[in-house]
Scaffold this motif. Structure first.
Motif, PDB file in Angstrom:
ATOM      1  N   TYR A 132       0.853  -1.202   0.000  1.00 30.65           N
ATOM      2  CA  TYR A 132       0.000   0.000   0.000  1.00 30.65           C
ATOM      3  C   TYR A 132       0.879   1.240   0.000  1.00 30.65           C
ATOM      4  O   TYR A 132       1.765   1.402   0.853  1.00 30.65           O
ATOM      5  CB  TYR A 132      -0.929  -0.032   1.221  1.00 30.65           C
ATOM      6  N   SER A 133       0.624   2.084  -0.969  1.00 30.67           N
ATOM      7  CA  SER A 133       1.494   3.225  -1.192  1.00 30.67           C
ATOM      8  C   SER A 133       0.687   4.526  -1.106  1.00 30.67           C
ATOM      9  O   SER A 133      -0.419   4.604  -1.625  1.00 30.67           O
ATOM     10  CB  SER A 133       2.105   3.064  -2.587  1.00 30.67           C
ATOM     11  N   LEU A 134       1.287   5.517  -0.462  1.00 31.31           N
ATOM     12  CA  LEU A 134       0.660   6.837  -0.353  1.00 31.31           C
ATOM     13  C   LEU A 134       1.348   7.790  -1.325  1.00 31.31           C
ATOM     14  O   LEU A 134       2.574   7.929  -1.292  1.00 31.31           O
ATOM     15  CB  LEU A 134       0.828   7.368   1.077  1.00 31.31           C
ATOM     16  N   HIS A 135       0.563   8.444  -2.177  1.00 27.47           N
ATOM     17  CA  HIS A 135       1.108   9.479  -3.059  1.00 27.47           C
ATOM     18  C   HIS A 135       0.547  10.818  -2.591  1.00 27.47           C
ATOM     19  O   HIS A 135      -0.626  11.112  -2.788  1.00 27.47           O
ATOM     20  CB  HIS A 135       0.728   9.219  -4.526  1.00 27.47           C
ATOM     21  N   SER A 136       1.399  11.612  -1.950  1.00 30.03           N
ATOM     22  CA  SER A 136       0.903  12.776  -1.227  1.00 30.03           C
ATOM     23  C   SER A 136       1.784  13.981  -1.482  1.00 30.03           C
ATOM     24  O   SER A 136       2.931  13.861  -1.901  1.00 30.03           O
ATOM     25  CB  SER A 136       0.932  12.422   0.277  1.00 30.03           C
ATOM     26  N   ASN A 180       2.770   6.230   8.677  1.00 30.04           N
ATOM     27  CA  ASN A 180       3.592   5.032   8.851  1.00 30.04           C
ATOM     28  C   ASN A 180       2.801   3.737   8.726  1.00 30.04           C
ATOM     29  O   ASN A 180       3.384   2.649   8.802  1.00 30.04           O
ATOM     30  CB  ASN A 180       4.330   5.093  10.187  1.00 30.04           C
ATOM     31  N   GLN A 181       1.495   3.836   8.538  1.00 25.58           N
ATOM     32  CA  GLN A 181       0.694   2.625   8.317  1.00 25.58           C
ATOM     33  C   GLN A 181       0.822   2.124   6.880  1.00 25.58           C
ATOM     34  O   GLN A 181       0.477   0.983   6.576  1.00 25.58           O
ATOM     35  CB  GLN A 181      -0.796   2.886   8.612  1.00 25.58           C
ATOM     36  N   TYR A 182       1.261   3.010   5.975  1.00 25.39           N
ATOM     37  CA  TYR A 182       1.450   2.568   4.590  1.00 25.39           C
ATOM     38  C   TYR A 182       2.743   1.751   4.512  1.00 25.39           C
ATOM     39  O   TYR A 182       3.574   1.776   5.428  1.00 25.39           O
ATOM     40  CB  TYR A 182       1.544   3.787   3.656  1.00 25.39           C
ATOM     41  N   ASP A 183       2.928   1.066   3.384  1.00 27.00           N
ATOM     42  CA  ASP A 183       4.181   0.330   3.176  1.00 27.00           C
ATOM     43  C   ASP A 183       5.259   1.233   2.593  1.00 27.00           C
ATOM     44  O   ASP A 183       6.449   0.969   2.753  1.00 27.00           O
ATOM     45  CB  ASP A 183       3.943  -0.858   2.240  1.00 27.00           C
ATOM     46  N   LYS A 184       4.836   2.276   1.890  1.00 29.12           N
ATOM     47  CA  LYS A 184       5.806   3.227   1.329  1.00 29.12           C
ATOM     48  C   LYS A 184       5.051   4.482   0.924  1.00 29.12           C
ATOM     49  O   LYS A 184       3.810   4.482   0.861  1.00 29.12           O
ATOM     50  CB  LYS A 184       6.537   2.625   0.132  1.00 29.12           C
ATOM     51  N   ALA A 185       5.819   5.544   0.660  1.00 30.07           N
ATOM     52  CA  ALA A 185       5.182   6.811   0.289  1.00 30.07           C
ATOM     53  C   ALA A 185       5.986   7.481  -0.811  1.00 30.07           C
ATOM     54  O   ALA A 185       7.215   7.329  -0.895  1.00 30.07           O
ATOM     55  CB  ALA A 185       5.095   7.740   1.502  1.00 30.07           C
ATOM     56  N   CYS A 186       5.260   8.209  -1.642  1.00 28.84           N
ATOM     57  CA  CYS A 186       5.898   9.044  -2.650  1.00 28.84           C
ATOM     58  C   CYS A 186       5.399  10.467  -2.402  1.00 28.84           C
ATOM     59  O   CYS A 186       4.191  10.719  -2.442  1.00 28.84           O
ATOM     60  CB  CYS A 186       5.508   8.567  -4.043  1.00 28.84           C
ATOM     61  N   LEU A 187       6.321  11.365  -2.086  1.00 31.34           N
ATOM     62  CA  LEU A 187       5.937  12.739  -1.761  1.00 31.34           C
ATOM     63  C   LEU A 187       6.292  13.671  -2.906  1.00 31.34           C
ATOM     64  O   LEU A 187       7.429  13.673  -3.382  1.00 31.34           O
ATOM     65  CB  LEU A 187       6.641  13.202  -0.485  1.00 31.34           C
ATOM     66  N   SER A 188       5.329  14.479  -3.321  1.00 34.20           N
ATOM     67  CA  SER A 188       5.572  15.442  -4.385  1.00 34.20           C
ATOM     68  C   SER A 188       6.129  16.721  -3.803  1.00 34.20           C
ATOM     69  O   SER A 188       5.508  17.351  -2.952  1.00 34.20           O
ATOM     70  CB  SER A 188       4.263  15.749  -5.109  1.00 34.20           C
ATOM     71  N   LEU A 189       7.308  17.069  -4.263  1.00 31.27           N
ATOM     72  CA  LEU A 189       7.972  18.273  -3.758  1.00 31.27           C
ATOM     73  C   LEU A 189       8.721  18.910  -4.924  1.00 31.27           C
ATOM     74  O   LEU A 189       9.694  18.333  -5.416  1.00 31.27           O
ATOM     75  CB  LEU A 189       8.943  17.884  -2.631  1.00 31.27           C
TER      76      LEU A 189
END
Ligand code: SF4
Length: 252
Positions: free
Chosen positions: A89-93, A106-115
């Motif tokens: 499960y991935s967060l794109h935020s 931190n409940q997701y498995d990974k995250a992609c942050l737009s910066l």
């Protein structure tokens, strides 16, 4: 074979990016579902994910940031109990709420942050006036999951990319994706002194002293995904996938 599934949230955003492509989508698929649990037609998405063996599920948005969704944890729990493919499960935020909601993050498995920039003036040009650059250093300190950085390139930040990447390196970022806007025809001089170490789906991948940088161009990329839109529309349509992803460059 579907590569991944997007759960797309709609509603007001905490940023106002001029390039927010989600704003161009039909009203129905960007309706506000930030308080709706479970998202409309989630059962059909789960059925399709299980049937097609999809192994990555992404929380993202059409016109909003998925961390504005009020039921992230409940939805993750529900999916983890009903999806049988071993999906991650991935967060794109856009990362704006990452610190405030770090336990949820931190409940997701990974995250992609737009910066798009560490520079306040540039950031505001790209993400909206009177907005603050999220504190990436603090996010990385508190994160217990892998965090990738996604950076949209346009005329505002193109000249900063080298210093942007250097700062990411100093902060210990392991993966960066540089993106172009959908339909972008301008040429950006980035990483021209470097040679790609490989290509991922036609996109060059560079190794900057251990930090992996991919220069991603949607126009040259083919991938497939399931997309659950806020009104319950479920598609496997490539174009809509691209629109959703591009919108959330930002958010994802
Ligand atoms: S691009 Fe993303 S962060 Fe920017 S306004 Fe749209 S949804 Fe919000």
């Amino acid at each position: 074979m579907m590569d991944f599934a997007n759960i797309l949230f709609g509603g007001p955003c905490n940023r106002r990016c001029p390039f927010c492509i989600g704003q161009q989508l039909p009203l129905a698929v960007r309706q506000d579902n930030l308080d709706r649990f479970p998202p409309t037609n989630l059962g059909a998405l789960i059925e399709a994910v299980n049937r097609l063996g999809v192994r990555q599920i992404v929380f993202t948005g059409t016109t909003t940031d998925p961390q504005l969704y009020r039921h992230e944890c409940r939805l993750l729990e529900l999916l983890r109990s009903q999806v049988t493919t071993g999906a991650s499960y991935s967060l794109h935020s856009n990362g704006v709420l990452a610190i405030k909601k770090i336990e949820v993050f931190n409940q997701y498995d990974k995250a992609c942050l737009s910066l798009p920039s560490f520079e306040s003036t540039t950031y505001q040009r790209m993400m909206g006036a009177n907005t603050q650059v999220p504190d990436l250093e603090k996010i990385l300190e508190r994160s217990r999951i892998p965090v990738k950085i996604s950076c949209l390139i346009n005329e505002h930040n193109a000249s900063e990319i080298d210093s942007f990447l250097a700062r990411c390196q100093r902060l210990g970022v392991e993966r960066v994706v540089l993106r172009r806007l959908l339909g972008e025809t301008r040429h950006w001089e980035v990483l021209e002194d470097h040679h790609p170490v490989r290509f991922y789906r036609g996109n060059p991948v560079y190794d900057l002293a251990g930090m992996e940088v991919t220069f991603w161009s949607f126009d040259e990329t083919r991938s497939t995904s399931l997309n659950l839109f806020p009104d319950g529309t479920l598609t496997g349509d490539y174009h809509l996938t691209r629109v959703g992803e591009t919108s959330t460059v930002a958010a994802g």
